[in-house]
Design an enzyme around this catalytic site. Structure first.
Site, short mmCIF file in Angstrom:
data_model
loop_
_atom_site.label_atom_id
_atom_site.label_comp_id
_atom_site.label_asym_id
_atom_site.label_seq_id
_atom_site.Cartn_x
_atom_site.Cartn_y
_atom_site.Cartn_z
N TYR A 148 -84.81 90.15 -28.50
CA TYR A 148 -84.66 90.83 -29.79
C TYR A 148 -84.65 89.82 -30.93
O TYR A 148 -85.38 89.97 -31.93
CB TYR A 148 -83.38 91.66 -29.80
CG TYR A 148 -83.00 92.17 -31.17
CD1 TYR A 148 -83.66 93.27 -31.73
CD2 TYR A 148 -81.99 91.56 -31.91
CE1 TYR A 148 -83.31 93.73 -32.99
CE2 TYR A 148 -81.64 92.02 -33.16
CZ TYR A 148 -82.30 93.11 -33.71
OH TYR A 148 -81.96 93.56 -34.95
N LYS A 152 -87.29 89.36 -34.16
CA LYS A 152 -86.87 89.39 -35.56
C LYS A 152 -87.14 88.06 -36.26
O LYS A 152 -87.42 88.02 -37.46
CB LYS A 152 -85.39 89.75 -35.66
CG LYS A 152 -85.10 91.21 -35.35
CD LYS A 152 -85.77 92.14 -36.35
CE LYS A 152 -85.35 93.59 -36.18
NZ LYS A 152 -85.95 94.48 -37.20
#
Length: 291
Positions: A148, A152
């Site tokens: 994740y 990002k």
């Protein structure tokens, strides 16, 4: 002559989330809001009843983001595009199927790029503003949140680059570095199902606790307060990185000023992962087989 009402399109507007709070706040500021989400039934009653809100079904992973279709849906004008859709994942990197990692990047990185390409003509016409919602996880390497965080980080780097590319076309770009915000981001995070040969089975209870959001969202900012900060930045003509959410200023200064070792200590104090890592180390060195 009366100026036309400004408009904003926001992805990921399901009730209770950051996108919904942003949509409500932009609507309060007089914008016509195009609130998009995959499942329109998940829109909040407030947005559903608002006269200045158009609810659009939109799957950002769809390959049908054609410019002509987007122009028709927004009435040919768009002042602000907010790439908010995204998904969190809690899972050890060694146990993450590569296909699932790619799917996360599809949603958190490639989908925003597709949205930018689809709506760029309207933003350029309006001399508008692009807002990309990244995360503090892009700057702080958090155990078991690596895929994740990487997605990002890719979005943050791209957004900061797009700022330079879009500036000569008259479009401002804001990269949101979102810190702790109360939302439903963890509602759709599945409990980690570790394979039988995982080195991390000994701490699966800890990983399940991370996945339910309890530790991540124990002390965070209200989504509407966060949304007001973001909308204020859009109105003030800000561009570049905007750090927002719980302790955003402290996090920003920490990332700039402190060595990685200090940041790791602070992160450990928040997530208490050192004892769990120690359990994994002890389990591996003991040669014990975990059922």
């Amino acid at each position: 002559m009366i100026s036309p009402r400004k408009s904003v399109l926001i992805t990921g507007c399901s009730a209770g989330g950051i996108g919904s709070a942003l949509a409500e706040t932009f609507e309060e500021r007089g914008y016509h809001v195009f609130a998009t989400l995959r499942t329109p039934s998940k829109i909040s009653p407030r947005l559903s009843a608002a006269g200045n809100v158009t609810i659009l079904q939109l799957d950002v992973l769809s390959r049908g983001l054609h410019r002509r279709r987007r122009r028709a849906q927004t009435g040919g004008r768009l002042d602000v595009l907010v790439n908010n859709s995204g998904r969190t994942q809690i899972f050890p990197a060694l146990d993450t199927p590569v296909d699932e990692a790619r799917e996360l990047f599809d949603l958190n990185f490639w989908a925003p790029l597709a949205m930018v390409q689809a709506f760029a003509p309207l933003l350029i016409e309006a001399r508008g503003c692009l807002v990309n919602n990244a995360s503090i996880s892009a700057y702080i390497p958090t155990p078991f949140v690596g895929i994740y965080g990487s997605s990002k980080a890719a979005l943050a780097m791209a957004s900061n680059t797009w700022q330079h590319e879009l500036a000569p076309l008259g479009v401002r770009t804001i990269t949101l570095i979102t810190c702790g915000v109360k939302s439903k981001a963890y509602d759709n995070v599945d409990a980690p199902r570790l394979p039988a040969n995982s080195h991390y089975l000994v701490i699966r209870d800890y990983l399940e606790g991370l996945a339910d959001g309890g530790q991540m969202h124990s002390d965070v900012m209200d989504a509407h307060r966060y949304a007001r900060d973001v909308v204020r930045a859009v109105h003030r003509g800000v561009e570049g990185e905007v750090w927002a959410g719980k302790s955003a200023l402290v996090a920003r200064l920490g990332c700039w000023l402190f060595p990685r070792s200090i940041l790791n200590m602070v992160l450990d104090g928040m997530m208490h992962f050192s004892p769990e890592i120690a359990k994994v180390k002890q389990d591996v060195h003991s040669g014990k087989k975990v059922d």
